[in-house]
Design a protein around this motif. Sequence first.
Motif, PDB file in Angstrom:
ATOM      1  N   ASP A 107     -21.188  17.787  31.983  1.00 49.06           N
ATOM      2  CA  ASP A 107     -21.738  16.431  31.974  1.00 49.06           C
ATOM      3  C   ASP A 107     -20.771  15.437  32.594  1.00 49.06           C
ATOM      4  O   ASP A 107     -21.182  14.507  33.299  1.00 49.06           O
ATOM      5  N   ALA A 108     -19.487  15.615  32.334  1.00 50.20           N
ATOM      6  CA  ALA A 108     -18.498  14.697  32.881  1.00 50.20           C
ATOM      7  C   ALA A 108     -18.516  14.710  34.409  1.00 50.20           C
ATOM      8  O   ALA A 108     -18.519  13.655  35.061  1.00 50.20           O
ATOM      9  N   VAL A 109     -18.523  15.893  35.014  1.00 46.44           N
ATOM     10  CA  VAL A 109     -18.501  15.985  36.471  1.00 46.44           C
ATOM     11  C   VAL A 109     -19.817  15.503  37.069  1.00 46.44           C
ATOM     12  O   VAL A 109     -19.838  14.827  38.105  1.00 46.44           O
ATOM     13  N   ALA A 110     -20.922  15.807  36.410  1.00 44.78           N
ATOM     14  CA  ALA A 110     -22.219  15.332  36.904  1.00 44.78           C
ATOM     15  C   ALA A 110     -22.292  13.812  36.847  1.00 44.78           C
ATOM     16  O   ALA A 110     -22.804  13.167  37.776  1.00 44.78           O
ATOM     17  N   VAL A 145     -13.219  12.010  27.116  1.00 46.21           N
ATOM     18  CA  VAL A 145     -12.885  12.314  25.721  1.00 46.21           C
ATOM     19  C   VAL A 145     -13.684  13.515  25.237  1.00 46.21           C
ATOM     20  O   VAL A 145     -13.147  14.437  24.591  1.00 46.21           O
ATOM     21  N   GLU A 146     -14.957  13.532  25.564  1.00 40.79           N
ATOM     22  CA  GLU A 146     -15.828  14.614  25.083  1.00 40.79           C
ATOM     23  C   GLU A 146     -15.441  15.954  25.706  1.00 40.79           C
ATOM     24  O   GLU A 146     -15.413  16.995  25.016  1.00 40.79           O
ATOM     25  N   ALA A 147     -15.128  15.954  27.001  1.00 47.17           N
ATOM     26  CA  ALA A 147     -14.722  17.188  27.659  1.00 47.17           C
ATOM     27  C   ALA A 147     -13.407  17.710  27.100  1.00 47.17           C
ATOM     28  O   ALA A 147     -13.214  18.922  26.938  1.00 47.17           O
ATOM     29  N   TYR A 148     -12.496  16.796  26.783  1.00 46.13           N
ATOM     30  CA  TYR A 148     -11.210  17.198  26.222  1.00 46.13           C
ATOM     31  C   TYR A 148     -11.384  17.897  24.871  1.00 46.13           C
ATOM     32  O   TYR A 148     -10.793  18.955  24.618  1.00 46.13           O
ATOM     33  N   HIS A 149     -12.210  17.334  24.010  1.00 39.83           N
ATOM     34  CA  HIS A 149     -12.432  17.969  22.717  1.00 39.83           C
ATOM     35  C   HIS A 149     -13.137  19.318  22.882  1.00 39.83           C
ATOM     36  O   HIS A 149     -12.855  20.278  22.147  1.00 39.83           O
TER      37      HIS A 149
END
Length: 330
Positions: free
Chosen positions: A108-111, A289-293
């Motif tokens: 989701d982060a990259v998209a 933040v979400e990708a890191y977790h």
Amino acid sequence: MSEHLVTLYHLNDLGADELRRLLPGHPDLRITEIGPDEDPHDHRDALADATIVLAPLEKERRITAELLDGMRRCRLVQSVAVGFDGVDHHAAAEHSIPVANIPGFNTDAVADWTVGALLSLLRRYAAGHAKIESGGWGPEGLRGRDLSALTVGIAGFGSIGRAVARRLDGFGSDVLVHDPVPSEPDRTYVGLDDLAARSDVLTLHMPLNEATRGVVGDALLSRMPRGSYVLNAGRGGVLDEDALVKALDSGQLAGAALDVFAEEPLPADSPLRGRSDVLLTPHTAGVTVEAYHAIRARLVESVDRVLSGEAPRNVVNGVISDGVRPSAGV
């Protein structure tokens, strides 16, 4: 002999103390950190004793075939990323050492970055900001494009490509797809040449291998409609950066957004720097933040699984393991 985790991964706060805290079920686990400025070849003894190795992100500190030859206890080399450039995975396969990655944690982060970067190019956000900062006002020189009026070609239709397509559907764009393995039958799949010829925007989400290295070069860019756009959030080597600069200089392309580069960090003398028609970000499209977790949780799950005697998941080099590494005579 006790389990031994050696980490060459250095990002955020996943050091030895944090790894111990996250792996309470393995109190006897030994952890060795090889620092970001240290050459792994200077730590052969630690690597030879390791049962799990966390691969580095930097290609310059890669776990080479020479190092792998001495890693007789190793049951897993874990890349803490989607990519696995930090280890010679072919050599690892020759030594029956599984190499695993962590796919999907930042989809989701990259998209989101891809669509956001595209909107920034189309609507000239940076130029508008600079105009106000310099005391200017008004729409002159800032006429943009509607995303709904454009055809977007997605080269590489894995999880990120599919997530980009879902977002573009919401904007009303026409979406074309290039991928060797069709995964959504309702999409329009075309060859790469056709994709370039029909796309006002070409966004790259392809893996880097011998077939894709430099594939987006002079010939492909010349097929695109004049005044089109290119984005790359996949792998830097897929895009010929010299060809990109020429296409921008000639007006064949109106703009580009890049998060990945053939050489990282981007060299100070790169002709991509200092251009108003190029958006550059430092390989941070997937950093949220979400990708890191998500990556922390997936990493701990993978390490815990192998330490508990189970076979690793998401193995990228074809090694089938039952969780028990042969002694190889030692």
